[in-house]
Scaffold this active site. Structure first.
Site, PDB file in Angstrom:
ATOM      1  N   PRO A  35     -21.611  27.833  43.656  1.00  0.00           N
ATOM      2  CA  PRO A  35     -22.320  28.235  44.872  1.00  0.00           C
ATOM      3  C   PRO A  35     -21.584  27.735  46.111  1.00  0.00           C
ATOM      4  O   PRO A  35     -21.017  26.644  46.111  1.00  0.00           O
ATOM      5  CB  PRO A  35     -23.699  27.573  44.729  1.00  0.00           C
ATOM      6  CG  PRO A  35     -23.579  26.578  43.634  1.00  0.00           C
ATOM      7  CD  PRO A  35     -22.400  26.947  42.797  1.00  0.00           C
TER       8      PRO A  35
ATOM      9  N   GLY B  80     -21.191  26.419  50.026  1.00  0.00           N
ATOM     10  CA  GLY B  80     -21.934  25.574  50.967  1.00  0.00           C
ATOM     11  C   GLY B  80     -22.886  24.634  50.257  1.00  0.00           C
ATOM     12  O   GLY B  80     -23.873  24.185  50.821  1.00  0.00           O
TER      13      GLY B  80
ATOM     14  N   GLY C 132     -21.832  21.812  48.463  1.00  0.00           N
ATOM     15  CA  GLY C 132     -21.267  20.472  48.253  1.00  0.00           C
ATOM     16  C   GLY C 132     -20.490  20.333  46.968  1.00  0.00           C
ATOM     17  O   GLY C 132     -20.151  19.234  46.546  1.00  0.00           O
ATOM     18  N   LEU C 133     -20.173  21.475  46.323  1.00  0.00           N
ATOM     19  CA  LEU C 133     -19.535  21.400  45.012  1.00  0.00           C
ATOM     20  C   LEU C 133     -18.057  21.825  45.043  1.00  0.00           C
ATOM     21  O   LEU C 133     -17.453  22.055  44.001  1.00  0.00           O
ATOM     22  CB  LEU C 133     -20.322  22.244  43.991  1.00  0.00           C
ATOM     23  CG  LEU C 133     -21.811  21.863  43.858  1.00  0.00           C
ATOM     24  CD1 LEU C 133     -22.524  22.770  42.861  1.00  0.00           C
ATOM     25  CD2 LEU C 133     -21.965  20.396  43.416  1.00  0.00           C
ATOM     26  N   GLY C 134     -17.515  21.934  46.225  1.00  0.00           N
ATOM     27  CA  GLY C 134     -16.066  22.169  46.345  1.00  0.00           C
ATOM     28  C   GLY C 134     -15.652  23.602  46.067  1.00  0.00           C
ATOM     29  O   GLY C 134     -14.562  23.844  45.537  1.00  0.00           O
ATOM     30  N   SER C 135     -16.512  24.557  46.449  1.00  0.00           N
ATOM     31  CA  SER C 135     -16.199  25.955  46.180  1.00  0.00           C
ATOM     32  C   SER C 135     -14.915  26.408  46.891  1.00  0.00           C
ATOM     33  O   SER C 135     -14.048  27.061  46.293  1.00  0.00           O
ATOM     34  CB  SER C 135     -17.416  26.797  46.578  1.00  0.00           C
ATOM     35  OG  SER C 135     -17.044  27.958  47.221  1.00  0.00           O
TER      36      SER C 135
ATOM     37  N   ALA D 180     -12.355  24.634  47.926  1.00  0.00           N
ATOM     38  CA  ALA D 180     -11.161  23.993  47.363  1.00  0.00           C
ATOM     39  C   ALA D 180     -10.775  24.646  46.040  1.00  0.00           C
ATOM     40  O   ALA D 180      -9.599  24.904  45.781  1.00  0.00           O
ATOM     41  CB  ALA D 180     -11.405  22.498  47.158  1.00  0.00           C
ATOM     42  N   ALA D 181     -11.772  24.957  45.207  1.00  0.00           N
ATOM     43  CA  ALA D 181     -11.470  25.578  43.903  1.00  0.00           C
ATOM     44  C   ALA D 181     -10.805  26.937  44.130  1.00  0.00           C
ATOM     45  O   ALA D 181      -9.830  27.280  43.454  1.00  0.00           O
ATOM     46  CB  ALA D 181     -12.742  25.719  43.082  1.00  0.00           C
TER      47      ALA D 181
ATOM     48  N   ASP E 141     -11.244  17.064  47.697  1.00  0.00           N
ATOM     49  CA  ASP E 141     -11.720  18.255  46.986  1.00  0.00           C
ATOM     50  C   ASP E 141     -10.581  19.009  46.309  1.00  0.00           C
ATOM     51  O   ASP E 141     -10.664  19.371  45.127  1.00  0.00           O
ATOM     52  CB  ASP E 141     -12.466  19.200  47.948  1.00  0.00           C
ATOM     53  CG  ASP E 141     -13.826  18.664  48.365  1.00  0.00           C
ATOM     54  OD1 ASP E 141     -14.086  17.475  48.112  1.00  0.00           O
ATOM     55  OD2 ASP E 141     -14.625  19.423  48.944  1.00  0.00           O
TER      56      ASP E 141
HETATM   57  C1  MEV Z   1     -16.774  17.073  51.138  1.00  0.00           C
HETATM   58  O1  MEV Z   1     -16.785  17.505  49.777  1.00  0.00           O
HETATM   59  C2  MEV Z   1     -16.635  15.593  51.207  1.00  0.00           C
HETATM   60  C3  MEV Z   1     -16.534  14.991  52.586  1.00  0.00           C
HETATM   61  O2  MEV Z   1     -16.242  13.611  52.396  1.00  0.00           O
HETATM   62  C4  MEV Z   1     -15.465  15.640  53.432  1.00  0.00           C
HETATM   63  C5  MEV Z   1     -14.064  15.343  52.934  1.00  0.00           C
HETATM   64  O3  MEV Z   1     -13.837  14.413  52.162  1.00  0.00           O
HETATM   65  O4  MEV Z   1     -13.159  16.095  53.354  1.00  0.00           O
HETATM   66  C6  MEV Z   1     -17.850  15.086  53.336  1.00  0.00           C
END
Ligand code: MEV
Length: 333
Positions: A112, A114, A116-119, A121-122, A163
């Protein structure tokens, strides 16, 4: 030619936000992936281009492969398009990359956005790996991660790099710029709770920066405590037998710190407290916060209870396991 590459999502176990300021953080890759498929497209014209499609995001765009730095974007101004253009530009600059023909890139993701799971970056890591293979270039994992980092800057402004690193290498990583240490993680159960409230990492990171500038005497010592906590967590995670209760307590302390720097939200707190009340050993937000996801550390026997509690509190529970592979590339034809 057909190339497929995929890369995993992540959860940050400890140290998000402080990692942007040089403190350490610990992240693990999880078994949800973004997959990028690249196929050649004979369009019989002189114009070499990439057609980029992410159907579930209703995204379709064209990137001109000739124009190098000044890649032309069309159709849509999603950040993914800009990020892909950046990957092409950096590959040309650093590796003299060239692609023999026009291509179509299709992105399909189980992660998903937005949340917080690194979409992002993946997707950047998988796109980098696929584009390198299509150009006949062998990249080390360090190089893949470093190019994906440039794409992450488009998405997030001032990312720490954690990420793209975890998505490239997989497993568990202790990250303290410039040090990246993969370590083997003992088995334990985690449940993710998605608040389903999307938010932009860039904005949340910027909010912390502004508050830190306003209140340096409060924020700087807090950031040092984040660092101490991450080092303590690494100690616990690498000592046998694993002290699950201590680890759970460290989740809670980390959540207290994240709360202190203003990145929690009512939705996150509801899922966090519902998990704790249902028997989780500890729970905290993961990633940027202000929405997105939380994680709960549980004993396996509590899985059902905690999942239900997350659902009843309005979240979407997700049971995941750790991915040890990181980025995978397959040349199919
Ligand atoms: C985002 O997944 C994590 C944060 O620490 C931002 C970052 O490390 O770039 C909020």
């Amino acid at each position: 030619m057909k190339v497929k590459a995929s890369a995993p999502a992540k959860v940050i176990l400890f140290g998000e936000h402080a990692v942007v300021y040089g403190q350490p953080a610990i992240a693990v890759a999880i078994d949800k992936r973004a997959t990028v498929t690249l196929t050649s497209k004979n369009n019989n014209t002189e114009k070499k281009e990439i057609v980029l499609k992410a159907l579930d995001l209703k995204l379709e765009a064209t990137i001109n492969l000739h124009s190098g730095k000044n890649v032309i974007l069309a159709n849509h101004h999603d950040k993914i398009v800009e990020a892909t253009a950046k990957i092409i530009e950096v590959m040309k600059e650093r590796h003299d990359a060239d692609w023999p023909e026009s291509m179509e890139i299709t992105i399909v993701s189980q992660i998903p956005r937005g949340a917080g799971l690194g979409s992002s970056a993946a997707i950047s890591v998988a796109s980098t790996a696929a584009l390198a293979t299509a150009a006949g270039i062998q990249l080390s994992k360090d190089e893949i991660s470093s190019i994906a980092f440039e794409a992450e800057r488009i998405h997030h402004g001032t990312p720490s790099g954690i990420d793209n690193t975890i998505s490239t290498f997989g497993g568990a990583v202790y990250f303290k710029r410039p040090e990246v240490k993969n370590f083997s993680i003992p088995s334990f159960s985690l449940i993710i709770g998605d608040t389903k409230k999307e938010r932009e990492t860039k904005k949340v990171v910027l909010g912390v920066k502004e508050r830190k500038e306003r209140l340096p005497h409060i924020y700087n010592p807090l950031l040092d405590v984040f660092g101490n906590l991450v080092d303590e967590a690494l100690q616990v995670l690498t000592t046998e037998p694993l002290e699950l209760e201590t680890l759970g307590h460290l989740f809670n302390v980390n959540q207290g710190l994240l709360n202190a720097i203003g990145v929690s939200s009512l939705e996150l707190e509801q899922l966090i407290w519902a998990s704790r009340n249902a028997g989780a050993l500890g729970a905290k937000l993961t990633g940027a916060g202000a929405g997105g996801s939380m994680i709960a550390l549980i004993e396996t026997k509590k899985e059902q209870n905690v999942s239900e509690a997350i659902k009843n509190a309005g979240g979407e529970p997700l049971t995941v396991s750790i991915d040890t592979k990181g980025v995978i590339t397959e040349e199919m034809e």
